[in-house]
Design a protein around this motif. Structure first.
Motif, PDB file in Angstrom:
ATOM      1  N   TRP A 131       3.838  13.295   9.435  1.00  0.00           N
ATOM      2  CA  TRP A 131       4.981  11.896   9.270  1.00  0.00           C
ATOM      3  C   TRP A 131       3.728  10.815   9.244  1.00  0.00           C
ATOM      4  CZ3 TRP A 131       8.590   9.506   8.716  1.00  0.00           C
ATOM      5  CH2 TRP A 131       9.334   8.125   9.610  1.00  0.00           C
ATOM      6  N   ASN A 132       2.759  10.788   9.941  1.00  0.00           N
ATOM      7  CA  ASN A 132       2.112   9.665  10.093  1.00  0.00           C
ATOM      8  C   ASN A 132       0.758   8.911   8.575  1.00  0.00           C
ATOM      9  OD1 ASN A 132       2.013   8.524  12.772  1.00  0.00           O
ATOM     10  ND2 ASN A 132       0.533  10.491  13.551  1.00  0.00           N
ATOM     11  N   TYR A 133       1.092   9.843   7.817  1.00  0.00           N
ATOM     12  CA  TYR A 133       0.806   9.636   6.558  1.00  0.00           C
ATOM     13  C   TYR A 133       2.504   9.243   5.240  1.00  0.00           C
ATOM     14  CZ  TYR A 133       0.041   9.669   1.671  1.00  0.00           C
ATOM     15  OH  TYR A 133      -0.410  10.525  -0.115  1.00  0.00           O
ATOM     16  N   ARG A 134       3.762   9.739   5.699  1.00  0.00           N
ATOM     17  CA  ARG A 134       4.671   8.955   5.292  1.00  0.00           C
ATOM     18  C   ARG A 134       4.575   8.489   5.199  1.00  0.00           C
ATOM     19  NH1 ARG A 134       8.888  11.999   5.884  1.00  0.00           N
ATOM     20  NH2 ARG A 134       8.311  13.537   7.407  1.00  0.00           N
ATOM     21  N   PHE A 135       4.755   7.579   7.275  1.00  0.00           N
ATOM     22  CA  PHE A 135       5.322   6.443   7.596  1.00  0.00           C
ATOM     23  C   PHE A 135       4.672   5.580   7.093  1.00  0.00           C
ATOM     24  CE2 PHE A 135       4.874   3.818  11.385  1.00  0.00           C
ATOM     25  CZ  PHE A 135       6.395   3.021  11.016  1.00  0.00           C
ATOM     26  N   SER A 136       3.475   5.230   7.413  1.00  0.00           N
ATOM     27  CA  SER A 136       2.565   4.312   6.010  1.00  0.00           C
ATOM     28  C   SER A 136       2.417   4.082   4.785  1.00  0.00           C
ATOM     29  CB  SER A 136       0.692   5.011   6.577  1.00  0.00           C
ATOM     30  OG  SER A 136       0.719   5.882   5.724  1.00  0.00           O
ATOM     31  N   LEU A 137       2.977   4.552   4.455  1.00  0.00           N
ATOM     32  CA  LEU A 137       3.890   4.869   3.254  1.00  0.00           C
ATOM     33  C   LEU A 137       5.170   3.909   2.371  1.00  0.00           C
ATOM     34  CD1 LEU A 137       3.138   8.156   0.678  1.00  0.00           C
ATOM     35  CD2 LEU A 137       1.736   5.736   0.529  1.00  0.00           C
ATOM     36  N   LEU A 138       6.451   4.517   3.787  1.00  0.00           N
ATOM     37  CA  LEU A 138       7.961   3.796   4.059  1.00  0.00           C
ATOM     38  C   LEU A 138       7.208   2.576   4.583  1.00  0.00           C
ATOM     39  CD1 LEU A 138      10.432   4.082   4.417  1.00  0.00           C
ATOM     40  CD2 LEU A 138      10.106   4.841   6.098  1.00  0.00           C
ATOM     41  N   VAL A 139       6.320   2.275   4.947  1.00  0.00           N
ATOM     42  CA  VAL A 139       6.154   1.161   5.965  1.00  0.00           C
ATOM     43  C   VAL A 139       5.386  -0.500   4.339  1.00  0.00           C
ATOM     44  CG1 VAL A 139       4.552  -0.625   7.025  1.00  0.00           C
ATOM     45  CG2 VAL A 139       5.311   0.957   8.281  1.00  0.00           C
ATOM     46  N   GLY A 140       5.285   0.362   3.542  1.00  0.00           N
ATOM     47  CA  GLY A 140       3.971  -0.142   2.110  1.00  0.00           C
ATOM     48  C   GLY A 140       5.165  -0.409   1.581  1.00  0.00           C
ATOM     49  N   GLU A 141       6.113   0.252   1.465  1.00  0.00           N
ATOM     50  CA  GLU A 141       7.676  -0.072   0.718  1.00  0.00           C
ATOM     51  C   GLU A 141       8.518  -1.392   0.763  1.00  0.00           C
ATOM     52  OE1 GLU A 141       9.323   1.337  -2.186  1.00  0.00           O
ATOM     53  OE2 GLU A 141       7.067   2.098  -2.806  1.00  0.00           O
ATOM     54  N   ILE A 142       8.518  -0.987   2.101  1.00  0.00           N
ATOM     55  CA  ILE A 142       9.712  -1.580   2.701  1.00  0.00           C
ATOM     56  C   ILE A 142       8.695  -3.403   2.493  1.00  0.00           C
ATOM     57  CG2 ILE A 142      10.534  -3.013   4.543  1.00  0.00           C
ATOM     58  CD1 ILE A 142      10.747  -0.087   6.053  1.00  0.00           C
ATOM     59  N   GLN A 143       7.600  -3.252   2.793  1.00  0.00           N
ATOM     60  CA  GLN A 143       6.806  -4.719   2.444  1.00  0.00           C
ATOM     61  C   GLN A 143       6.752  -5.513   1.461  1.00  0.00           C
ATOM     62  OE1 GLN A 143       3.060  -3.008   5.015  1.00  0.00           O
ATOM     63  NE2 GLN A 143       3.313  -4.791   6.933  1.00  0.00           N
ATOM     64  N   LYS A 144       6.630  -4.307   0.059  1.00  0.00           N
ATOM     65  CA  LYS A 144       6.899  -4.549  -0.596  1.00  0.00           C
ATOM     66  C   LYS A 144       7.331  -5.273  -1.216  1.00  0.00           C
ATOM     67  CE  LYS A 144       5.627  -2.763  -5.582  1.00  0.00           C
ATOM     68  NZ  LYS A 144       5.462  -1.866  -6.580  1.00  0.00           N
ATOM     69  N   TRP A 145       8.877  -4.566  -1.043  1.00  0.00           N
ATOM     70  CA  TRP A 145      10.349  -5.458  -1.505  1.00  0.00           C
ATOM     71  C   TRP A 145      11.213  -5.851  -0.893  1.00  0.00           C
ATOM     72  CZ3 TRP A 145      10.783  -3.963  -6.582  1.00  0.00           C
ATOM     73  CH2 TRP A 145       9.183  -3.353  -7.155  1.00  0.00           C
ATOM     74  N   THR A 146      10.549  -6.445   1.082  1.00  0.00           N
ATOM     75  CA  THR A 146      11.312  -7.181   1.448  1.00  0.00           C
ATOM     76  C   THR A 146      12.837  -7.181   1.457  1.00  0.00           C
ATOM     77  OG1 THR A 146      10.773  -8.878   0.333  1.00  0.00           O
ATOM     78  CG2 THR A 146       8.845  -8.567   2.070  1.00  0.00           C
ATOM     79  N   PRO A 147      13.185  -5.881   1.253  1.00  0.00           N
ATOM     80  CA  PRO A 147      14.849  -5.818   0.766  1.00  0.00           C
ATOM     81  C   PRO A 147      15.502  -6.567   2.098  1.00  0.00           C
ATOM     82  CG  PRO A 147      13.893  -4.070   1.714  1.00  0.00           C
ATOM     83  CD  PRO A 147      12.608  -4.500   1.247  1.00  0.00           C
TER      84      PRO A 147
END
Length: 217
Positions: free
Chosen positions: A28-44
């Motif tokens: 989960w921690n690995y996947r959470f870090s990727l999710l955080v990166g996606e949201i920060q990248k796209w800032t929807p």
């Protein structure tokens, strides 16, 4: 942005589905870090998430999203499962008018015996000029859900979708009664593909179900 983030509890309950994946990428921690990166990248402006594990939401996701300037609504599934849906919007872009948390489990109805949920928000876009709010933009209805997975129970999926569409229709009609046009954004994991009847119902608003098998969804 709409994304099923795969609840860790469900992943561990059905490990046979992920035997092709390296163990480290399932953490989960690995996947959470990727999710955080996606949201920060796209800032929807709006984020709709499904399979959001309750403790992960309160301990990690909500603090992170709040810090980024999002206001969030979370609805856990009824029953014993620990995940649910989360809908988040940028507080600088929208103000919340109405929130409706839907539960599809209806013990009095045979088809509605599963514990899926949905969230319907009515948002008002913030029209700002500098530090002052200027004008009044048309409202926006944002709906988010995760329908039943079982590929053999399309009838249940259709019944769940009908509840969601009825609530969206109610929100739109309430806006029209006030003389306002309301756009709709429908997000979620529908466990279906474009040739299925769920897609037909969403895109055309019509469905003739007489004689259809239970797998029809």
């Amino acid at each position: 942005m709409s994304y099923n983030i795969l609840a860790q509890d469900l992943l561990e309950l059905h490990q046979d589905l992920y035997t092709h994946c390296p163990l480290e990428v399932l953490d989960w921690n690995y996947r959470f870090s990727l999710l955080v990166g996606e949201i920060q990248k796209w800032t929807p402006d709006i984020v709709c998430l499904q399979e959001v594990q309750e403790n992960h939401y309160h301990e990690q996701l909500h603090p992170f999203l709040s810090e980024m300037g999002y206001t969030c609504v979370y609805k856990r599934r009824t029953g014993t499962k620990t995940d649910g849906c989360a809908t988040c919007y940028r507080s600088s872009c929208f103000s919340q008018v109405v929130v409706t948390e839907l539960e599809f489990f209806r013990p009095e109805t045979e088809l509605l015996d599963r514990h899926n949920v949905g969230i319907v928000l009515l948002l008002r876009p913030v029209v700002a000029q500098g530090s002052e709010v200027k004008g009044k933009a048309p409202p926006l209805c944002v709906a988010n859900t995760h329908l039943l997975f079982n590929p053999k129970r399309g009838d249940v999926k259709l019944a769940q979708l009908a509840i969601m569409l009825a609530e969206i229709s109610s929100v739109v009609k309430s806006c029209k009664a006030k003389g306002e046009h309301c756009n709709v954004v429908l997000c979620g994991d529908f466990n279906s593909v474009p040739h299925m009847l769920l897609y037909q119902l969403i895109t055309t608003g019509e469905l003739y179900y007489q004689g259809l098998p239970a797998t029809c969804g």
